[in-house]
Scaffold this motif. Structure first.
Motif, mmCIF file in Angstrom:
data_model
loop_
_atom_site.group_PDB
_atom_site.id
_atom_site.type_symbol
_atom_site.label_atom_id
_atom_site.label_comp_id
_atom_site.label_asym_id
_atom_site.label_seq_id
_atom_site.Cartn_x
_atom_site.Cartn_y
_atom_site.Cartn_z
ATOM 1 N N GLY A 48 0.818 -1.204 0.000
ATOM 2 C CA GLY A 48 0.000 0.000 0.000
ATOM 3 C C GLY A 48 0.854 1.257 0.000
ATOM 4 O O GLY A 48 1.849 1.344 0.712
ATOM 5 N N GLY A 49 0.479 2.214 -0.840
ATOM 6 C CA GLY A 49 1.190 3.483 -0.912
ATOM 7 C C GLY A 49 2.412 3.494 -1.804
ATOM 8 O O GLY A 49 3.000 4.548 -2.037
ATOM 9 N N GLU A 50 2.819 2.329 -2.317
ATOM 10 C CA GLU A 50 4.004 2.273 -3.188
ATOM 11 C C GLU A 50 3.635 2.615 -4.628
ATOM 12 O O GLU A 50 2.537 2.327 -5.087
ATOM 13 C CB GLU A 50 4.647 0.886 -3.148
ATOM 14 C CG GLU A 50 5.332 0.578 -1.836
ATOM 15 C CD GLU A 50 6.514 1.486 -1.549
ATOM 16 O OE1 GLU A 50 7.253 1.840 -2.492
ATOM 17 O OE2 GLU A 50 6.685 1.858 -0.376
ATOM 18 N N ASP A 51 4.574 3.227 -5.329
ATOM 19 C CA ASP A 51 4.433 3.549 -6.743
ATOM 20 C C ASP A 51 5.440 2.724 -7.533
ATOM 21 O O ASP A 51 6.445 2.278 -6.989
ATOM 22 C CB ASP A 51 4.719 5.036 -6.990
ATOM 23 C CG ASP A 51 3.784 5.943 -6.207
ATOM 24 O OD1 ASP A 51 2.699 5.493 -5.817
ATOM 25 O OD2 ASP A 51 4.156 7.116 -6.006
ATOM 26 N N ARG A 52 5.171 2.557 -8.816
ATOM 27 C CA ARG A 52 6.099 1.844 -9.713
ATOM 28 C C ARG A 52 6.296 2.683 -10.958
ATOM 29 O O ARG A 52 5.634 3.684 -11.164
ATOM 30 C CB ARG A 52 5.530 0.459 -10.080
ATOM 31 C CG ARG A 52 5.314 -0.496 -8.918
ATOM 32 C CD ARG A 52 6.594 -0.855 -8.188
ATOM 33 N NE ARG A 52 7.616 -1.360 -9.058
ATOM 34 C CZ ARG A 52 7.967 -2.636 -9.178
ATOM 35 N NH1 ARG A 52 7.387 -3.538 -8.446
ATOM 36 N NH2 ARG A 52 8.932 -2.996 -10.012
ATOM 37 N N GLY A 53 7.196 2.239 -11.802
ATOM 38 C CA GLY A 53 7.451 2.953 -13.048
ATOM 39 C C GLY A 53 8.480 4.041 -12.830
ATOM 40 O O GLY A 53 9.626 3.765 -12.493
ATOM 41 N N ALA A 54 8.060 5.288 -12.995
ATOM 42 C CA ALA A 54 8.927 6.461 -12.877
ATOM 43 C C ALA A 54 10.109 6.359 -13.842
ATOM 44 O O ALA A 54 11.265 6.418 -13.435
ATOM 45 C CB ALA A 54 9.366 6.679 -11.442
ATOM 46 N N HIS A 55 9.786 6.180 -15.110
ATOM 47 C CA HIS A 55 10.795 6.146 -16.165
ATOM 48 C C HIS A 55 10.094 6.341 -17.513
ATOM 49 O O HIS A 55 8.878 6.360 -17.588
ATOM 50 C CB HIS A 55 11.585 4.829 -16.153
ATOM 51 C CG HIS A 55 10.768 3.622 -16.437
ATOM 52 N ND1 HIS A 55 10.184 2.874 -15.444
ATOM 53 C CD2 HIS A 55 10.419 3.019 -17.603
ATOM 54 C CE1 HIS A 55 9.522 1.865 -15.982
ATOM 55 N NE2 HIS A 55 9.635 1.934 -17.296
ATOM 56 N N ALA A 56 10.912 6.496 -18.545
ATOM 57 C CA ALA A 56 10.412 6.565 -19.919
ATOM 58 C C ALA A 56 11.245 5.610 -20.757
ATOM 59 O O ALA A 56 12.302 5.134 -20.319
ATOM 60 C CB ALA A 56 10.532 7.985 -20.465
ATOM 61 N N VAL A 104 0.547 4.457 -9.975
ATOM 62 C CA VAL A 104 0.230 4.875 -8.607
ATOM 63 C C VAL A 104 -1.153 4.362 -8.195
ATOM 64 O O VAL A 104 -1.919 3.881 -9.027
ATOM 65 C CB VAL A 104 0.280 6.416 -8.477
ATOM 66 C CG1 VAL A 104 1.672 6.952 -8.820
ATOM 67 C CG2 VAL A 104 -0.751 7.089 -9.368
ATOM 68 N N ASN A 105 -1.451 4.484 -6.919
ATOM 69 C CA ASN A 105 -2.784 4.174 -6.367
ATOM 70 C C ASN A 105 -3.211 2.734 -6.621
ATOM 71 O O ASN A 105 -4.344 2.472 -7.026
ATOM 72 C CB ASN A 105 -3.849 5.132 -6.927
ATOM 73 C CG ASN A 105 -3.568 6.571 -6.575
ATOM 74 O OD1 ASN A 105 -3.042 6.871 -5.502
ATOM 75 N ND2 ASN A 105 -3.898 7.472 -7.472
ATOM 76 N N PHE A 106 -2.326 1.783 -6.368
ATOM 77 C CA PHE A 106 -2.667 0.379 -6.550
ATOM 78 C C PHE A 106 -3.692 -0.054 -5.509
ATOM 79 O O PHE A 106 -3.528 0.213 -4.321
ATOM 80 C CB PHE A 106 -1.415 -0.498 -6.401
ATOM 81 C CG PHE A 106 -0.492 -0.426 -7.582
ATOM 82 C CD1 PHE A 106 -0.630 -1.312 -8.637
ATOM 83 C CD2 PHE A 106 0.510 0.522 -7.640
ATOM 84 C CE1 PHE A 106 0.223 -1.256 -9.735
ATOM 85 C CE2 PHE A 106 1.369 0.593 -8.727
ATOM 86 C CZ PHE A 106 1.220 -0.298 -9.773
ATOM 87 N N SER A 107 -4.741 -0.730 -5.959
ATOM 88 C CA SER A 107 -5.694 -1.319 -5.013
ATOM 89 C C SER A 107 -5.076 -2.576 -4.417
ATOM 90 O O SER A 107 -4.122 -3.145 -4.961
ATOM 91 C CB SER A 107 -7.011 -1.655 -5.727
ATOM 92 O OG SER A 107 -6.822 -2.709 -6.655
ATOM 93 N N SER A 108 -5.647 -3.019 -3.321
ATOM 94 C CA SER A 108 -5.175 -4.254 -2.699
ATOM 95 C C SER A 108 -5.366 -5.420 -3.670
ATOM 96 O O SER A 108 -6.435 -5.576 -4.262
ATOM 97 C CB SER A 108 -5.970 -4.507 -1.414
ATOM 98 O OG SER A 108 -5.576 -5.710 -0.825
ATOM 99 N N GLY A 109 -4.338 -6.211 -3.878
ATOM 100 C CA GLY A 109 -4.433 -7.364 -4.765
ATOM 101 C C GLY A 109 -4.316 -7.044 -6.240
ATOM 102 O O GLY A 109 -4.521 -7.916 -7.086
#
Length: 137
Positions: A48-56, A104-109
């Motif tokens: 929860g609260g983690e983000d991924r990506g942040a690249h191009a 961003v904003n991943f739901s649980s599961g």
């Protein structure tokens, strides 16, 4: 790197075949998506609260699908930002080269499945936002 904007990224609705025992959606090279798939990967168990990506990417094209749950993708072309919510397993977001993306904003599961046009190549990544902006300018 090609000149692209967030408006070059588009939602693609995959065929959904309904059956009483469950649904199935199919993705075939060059048919449902405008490239041949050379790599598939998926993200899951994202805290929860983690983000991924942040690249191009300089050349890579991707179809990003919420195989389960939901998440947002913030697209950025250096001038305009656009947020797309994925929450259906038969809808994918086509992301073209030259677009900074953050998941961003991943739901649980949530499970994020990515179909990529190329095999992994570290040289194709722009991991610094400053470098990305300098190249796009």
């Amino acid at each position: 790197m090609k000149e692209t904007s967030v408006f070059d990224c588009s939602l693609i609705e995959l065929d959904k075949h309904h059956h009483e025992k469950g649904n199935i959606s199919i993705v075939e090279n060059g048919i449902e998506i405008p490239f041949n798939i050379k790599r598939v990967y998926y993200l899951y168990d994202i805290p929860g609260g983690e983000d991924r990506g942040a690249h191009a990417h300089k050349e890579l094209r991707q179809l990003i699908i919420a195989a389960s749950g939901s998440f947002d993708i913030v697209l950025d072309d250096g001038k305009v930002k656009r947020t797309v919510t994925l929450n259906r397993p038969y809808i994918g977001l086509l992301v073209v080269p030259g677009i900074w993306r953050e998941l961003v904003n991943f739901s649980s599961g949530a499970i994020c499945m990515v179909l990529a046009s190329e095999k992994y190549d570290e040289n194709d990544y722009l991991r610094s936002y400053e470098e990305f902006i300098n190249i796009k300018a």
